[in-house]
Design a protein around this motif. Sequence first.
Motif, PDB file in Angstrom:
ATOM      1  N   VAL A  84       0.841  -1.203   0.000  1.00  0.00           N
ATOM      2  CA  VAL A  84       0.000   0.000   0.000  1.00  0.00           C
ATOM      3  C   VAL A  84       0.875   1.252   0.000  1.00  0.00           C
ATOM      4  N   PHE A  85       1.931   1.245   0.804  1.00  0.00           N
ATOM      5  CA  PHE A  85       2.854   2.391   0.856  1.00  0.00           C
ATOM      6  C   PHE A  85       3.474   2.654  -0.514  1.00  0.00           C
ATOM      7  N   THR A  86       3.965   1.602  -1.172  1.00  0.00           N
ATOM      8  CA  THR A  86       4.606   1.799  -2.479  1.00  0.00           C
ATOM      9  C   THR A  86       3.598   2.189  -3.551  1.00  0.00           C
ATOM     10  N   THR A  87       2.351   1.759  -3.397  1.00  0.00           N
ATOM     11  CA  THR A  87       1.322   2.193  -4.345  1.00  0.00           C
ATOM     12  C   THR A  87       1.157   3.705  -4.296  1.00  0.00           C
ATOM     13  N   GLY A  88       1.058   4.248  -3.086  1.00  0.00           N
ATOM     14  CA  GLY A  88       0.969   5.705  -2.959  1.00  0.00           C
ATOM     15  C   GLY A  88       2.204   6.400  -3.475  1.00  0.00           C
ATOM     16  N   LEU A  89       3.386   5.859  -3.110  1.00  0.00           N
ATOM     17  CA  LEU A  89       4.647   6.471  -3.550  1.00  0.00           C
ATOM     18  C   LEU A  89       4.778   6.430  -5.076  1.00  0.00           C
ATOM     19  N   SER A  90       4.482   5.300  -5.672  1.00  0.00           N
ATOM     20  CA  SER A  90       4.674   5.135  -7.115  1.00  0.00           C
ATOM     21  C   SER A  90       3.717   6.016  -7.904  1.00  0.00           C
ATOM     22  N   THR A  91       2.438   5.987  -7.540  1.00  0.00           N
ATOM     23  CA  THR A  91       1.473   6.769  -8.316  1.00  0.00           C
ATOM     24  C   THR A  91       1.712   8.267  -8.161  1.00  0.00           C
ATOM     25  N   MET A  92       2.132   8.711  -6.970  1.00  0.00           N
ATOM     26  CA  MET A  92       2.417  10.131  -6.802  1.00  0.00           C
ATOM     27  C   MET A  92       3.674  10.526  -7.563  1.00  0.00           C
ATOM     28  N   SER A  93       4.693   9.668  -7.584  1.00  0.00           N
ATOM     29  CA  SER A  93       5.896   9.953  -8.367  1.00  0.00           C
ATOM     30  C   SER A  93       5.553  10.071  -9.852  1.00  0.00           C
ATOM     31  N   LEU A  94       4.700   9.165 -10.331  1.00  0.00           N
ATOM     32  CA  LEU A  94       4.265   9.236 -11.726  1.00  0.00           C
ATOM     33  C   LEU A  94       3.447  10.491 -11.978  1.00  0.00           C
ATOM     34  N   GLN A  95       2.613  10.869 -11.015  1.00  0.00           N
ATOM     35  CA  GLN A  95       1.788  12.065 -11.193  1.00  0.00           C
ATOM     36  C   GLN A  95       2.661  13.318 -11.257  1.00  0.00           C
ATOM     37  N   VAL A  96       3.691  13.387 -10.413  1.00  0.00           N
ATOM     38  CA  VAL A  96       4.611  14.521 -10.462  1.00  0.00           C
ATOM     39  C   VAL A  96       5.341  14.561 -11.800  1.00  0.00           C
ATOM     40  N   ALA A  97       5.805  13.391 -12.272  1.00  0.00           N
ATOM     41  CA  ALA A  97       6.499  13.325 -13.558  1.00  0.00           C
ATOM     42  C   ALA A  97       5.597  13.776 -14.689  1.00  0.00           C
ATOM     43  N   LEU A  98       4.354  13.319 -14.684  1.00  0.00           N
ATOM     44  CA  LEU A  98       3.412  13.699 -15.742  1.00  0.00           C
ATOM     45  C   LEU A  98       3.056  15.175 -15.664  1.00  0.00           C
ATOM     46  N   LEU A  99       2.893  15.677 -14.442  1.00  0.00           N
ATOM     47  CA  LEU A  99       2.536  17.086 -14.261  1.00  0.00           C
ATOM     48  C   LEU A  99       3.644  18.004 -14.781  1.00  0.00           C
ATOM     49  N   VAL A 130      14.245  14.519  -6.924  1.00  0.00           N
ATOM     50  CA  VAL A 130      14.488  13.687  -8.101  1.00  0.00           C
ATOM     51  C   VAL A 130      14.287  14.458  -9.400  1.00  0.00           C
ATOM     52  N   ALA A 131      13.102  15.002  -9.627  1.00  0.00           N
ATOM     53  CA  ALA A 131      12.764  15.597 -10.927  1.00  0.00           C
ATOM     54  C   ALA A 131      13.679  16.741 -11.337  1.00  0.00           C
ATOM     55  N   PRO A 132      13.912  17.765 -10.496  1.00  0.00           N
ATOM     56  CA  PRO A 132      14.715  18.904 -10.971  1.00  0.00           C
ATOM     57  C   PRO A 132      16.186  18.596 -11.176  1.00  0.00           C
ATOM     58  N   ILE A 133      16.716  17.590 -10.506  1.00  0.00           N
ATOM     59  CA  ILE A 133      18.153  17.307 -10.589  1.00  0.00           C
ATOM     60  C   ILE A 133      18.432  16.121 -11.504  1.00  0.00           C
ATOM     61  N   HIS A 134      17.714  15.036 -11.281  1.00  0.00           N
ATOM     62  CA  HIS A 134      17.991  13.810 -12.041  1.00  0.00           C
ATOM     63  C   HIS A 134      16.987  13.559 -13.152  1.00  0.00           C
ATOM     64  N   GLY A 135      15.908  14.303 -13.172  1.00  0.00           N
ATOM     65  CA  GLY A 135      15.032  14.254 -14.320  1.00  0.00           C
ATOM     66  C   GLY A 135      13.716  13.552 -14.087  1.00  0.00           C
ATOM     67  N   ILE A 136      12.817  13.813 -15.019  1.00  0.00           N
ATOM     68  CA  ILE A 136      11.474  13.261 -14.949  1.00  0.00           C
ATOM     69  C   ILE A 136      11.491  11.752 -15.175  1.00  0.00           C
ATOM     70  N   VAL A 137      12.371  11.287 -16.052  1.00  0.00           N
ATOM     71  CA  VAL A 137      12.477   9.847 -16.273  1.00  0.00           C
ATOM     72  C   VAL A 137      12.878   9.137 -14.983  1.00  0.00           C
ATOM     73  N   ALA A 138      13.751   9.775 -14.189  1.00  0.00           N
ATOM     74  CA  ALA A 138      14.163   9.180 -12.913  1.00  0.00           C
ATOM     75  C   ALA A 138      12.980   9.026 -11.974  1.00  0.00           C
ATOM     76  N   CYS A 139      12.008   9.957 -12.017  1.00  0.00           N
ATOM     77  CA  CYS A 139      10.794   9.813 -11.202  1.00  0.00           C
ATOM     78  C   CYS A 139      10.044   8.550 -11.585  1.00  0.00           C
ATOM     79  N   CYS A 140       9.942   8.306 -12.894  1.00  0.00           N
ATOM     80  CA  CYS A 140       9.247   7.104 -13.361  1.00  0.00           C
ATOM     81  C   CYS A 140       9.989   5.842 -12.936  1.00  0.00           C
ATOM     82  N   LEU A 141      11.306   5.868 -13.040  1.00  0.00           N
ATOM     83  CA  LEU A 141      12.085   4.698 -12.634  1.00  0.00           C
ATOM     84  C   LEU A 141      11.984   4.467 -11.131  1.00  0.00           C
ATOM     85  N   LEU A 142      11.926   5.562 -10.354  1.00  0.00           N
ATOM     86  CA  LEU A 142      11.701   5.419  -8.915  1.00  0.00           C
ATOM     87  C   LEU A 142      10.389   4.691  -8.652  1.00  0.00           C
ATOM     88  N   ALA A 143       9.334   5.084  -9.382  1.00  0.00           N
ATOM     89  CA  ALA A 143       8.035   4.428  -9.226  1.00  0.00           C
ATOM     90  C   ALA A 143       8.120   2.958  -9.628  1.00  0.00           C
TER      91      ALA A 143
END
Length: 827
Positions: free
Chosen positions: A629-644, A778-791
């Motif tokens: 459940v924790f990773t579900t929240g973390l992953s979907t929010m990371s993806l949402q930030v990347a998409l936003l 993650v996003a401003p330094i390592h990039g949006i793709v890194a957010c997706c990989l984190l998820a």
Amino acid sequence: MRKVPSHGLAVLMLGAVSQVGQVILLREFLVVFHGNELSIGLILAAWLVWVGVGSHLGALLAERVERPRLLLVLGSVGLVWVLPITVVLVRRLRGFFDIFPGAYLSLADMALSCFLLAAPACLLLGAQFVLLSRVWRERDRAEDSSGAEKTYIGEAAGTVLGGLLYTFVMVHTLGSLQSVVLAAALMLMAVFLVARGRNRQGRASFPSALVLVGILTVALWSFPALERAEDWAYRVQWESFSPQHQLVQTHHSKHGIISVAQREDQYSFFQSGHLVFTAAGPETAVPGMEEQEAVDFAHLAMVQHRSPGRILLIGGGLRGVLNEILEHPVKRVDYVELDEVLTEAARPYVSMRTQEALADPRVRLIHADGRLFVKTTRQAYDMIIVDHPDPFTAEANRYYTQEFFREAQDLLRPDGVFVTSVGSTPNLRGTAIANRNTTLYHTVNSLFSHVLVAGDRSMFFFASDEPEQISVDAAVLSGRYVDRGVTSAVFSPARYHTLLEETQLQRVNWVVRHHGRTAGAHLQGPGALPPFPGTLGEQAEREADLLAVEEHYFINSDVRPIGYFYTLVFWEDLTRDDPVFSLQHLLRVEPGWILPIAFIPLLVALGLRWARKGDGRRRAANFAILFTVFTTGLSTMSLQVALLLSFQSIYGFVYEMAGLITAIFMGGLALGAYGSHRYVADKTNLRTLAIVQAFMALLAVVIAVTLPPAAALSSPPAVFLLFSVLTFGAGMANGIDFPLAVACYLALHRRVERSTGTIYGVELFGACVGAIGASVAVAPIHGIVACCLLAGIASGTACVVILISGGDWHHARQRNDEGHHGQANVS
């Protein structure tokens, strides 16, 4: 039967008021934080964590109180008061900190502000969710998790409704205070409908439906007072922004709040709290220092081309750049300005020369996003001049990325010239500003064959593929100026010799050419300047022999907006003497750190699996569910930030579209939750949870692969459709998970409200961690793709944890069932 619509309506309105409140607070905080997108993660994190805490407290209350409907009513009454008070406090926020006018709040200050101010409303909203779940379960006379599942689906559907209503209706017709009061009042009415039902003793809880009419009447009657309070709150907010300026006007646009401020005969124009430009007023006969920077920029740019005919100017026209461009013998100037509201607000206050320039027949004023215009136009230009604010935000950073420079290069004729500028310091003193300006140089230089920089307080970038076109030789440029017969009242050819001092030119060009080519350069800053850097020609010849550029930290792109991050670090150094936590520290975060962190839950799962004595099997299953459940929240929010952030980089309309984007995500979540609730027969099967996590990991990889080429899309509808599909998919994956996780956790614990509150709170806590990590580090330094990989890594790890613990699942359930039946027999 009458109660069915009342329960559904109350849950629907809970989602709607949550969405309206979240979007309004997001917008209000962004104004106070100068549009800094790093704060988005903090705002969302604060919202999510307090809603999670509220759901946990609501679960404790739901298990102990006899009249949950009364608590629902009291909570709804509280929201009617808490939401508008929170909006006012956010606008007053900067007054609580000892900072200079115009200074950015530090990361610690922003986090503290978000977490303190969001707490009251979010605690109430979180508690309402669990209380409504209990009321719905009791109505159905159920002992399983179906009430929680229905509430989750209904709240998600309400969030979609709230996002659509706010985006297309409220934002255009109501102020922030009116919007939150109306939304909260509608929820209060829906809760009263629920409370009219009979309690267990058969007594009517609230027999009078006239109360509903009274609530709506009072809410609408308060609108004029709320409008006056809105104006007062803006003026209070302005006193903390810039007390030296008098607030003249405030305008609302889809791009932000436009503020016009006056200081003597000078007018400054702000958008969402950030200074856009300053200009002399119409009563000023001779413009002074407020327009001198614009004058210098225009005449330095125009003489970079030997015969400029057609010009594309992006921004800057209202501050005086357009006036000076027209002093040169140009044939056509396409002037692109983003916000028509800003243009119309500025017209009465800019100089007469600027007003005349806007009316010049050679000028075509285009109100459009400059980035999208460059992407879609087919016109060829001799010069493209970008006069945009520094990349203080991810939105502004779009005009300083490799993708944008490539798009601009494609519009230039073979001998065309590209010109832009940013703020600077003498000889690039300071690691942050040296990093930022060096990054922009390397980014431009990665595309154009010839790039020169100049300037002291401002750094000018001149780029062309024609070697003899651009120059920083004062004699050459003044000669071009004189040959054209330009007669400007505020500029002379001698000014070129002041602006282009040879020693200073050699120093800044040496720094940007040499910095950023060694490991750790982004932390150490540029090396010591040699006593004799050499002429620009000599430096250009030696540049090919230098080490390769460290592209990860010194190439600015849409998918890795590092230039924007360096700008924030520079501004923090400039305005804050001793911030509690410096953004500079985040540059030490390495993307590879996620891998050893991912091994920790695997080791925990293995340890619990091997600890078969006592209650080990049950703890292993319990850990697997909560971690999933924790990773579900973390992953979907990371993806949402990347998409936003990706959507903003390409489309540029996050401020206006935040409600709609969230509504699309929540629409997917509602559909996923409904599908899981309706069609999954055995929700307590851990293998189903593992499949969902594997799907989320795969989705994250698909999004990571899709986002970089998406920047090349030239059709706004195609961009919006793509991001809508990806956002909807991320939400659907999140929605599928919740009913399964609640059912699995309930199978172990046999306490419905406690299980609902725990799963809901843990998911939101994971989303909180994902929001902070993805948007800040993650996003401003390592990039949006890194957010997706984190998820993807988080979801993949959760899948493995489930597989490790799955072998003990049936034993744990059987043991729990035996204990439960044993307790029932004793009773």
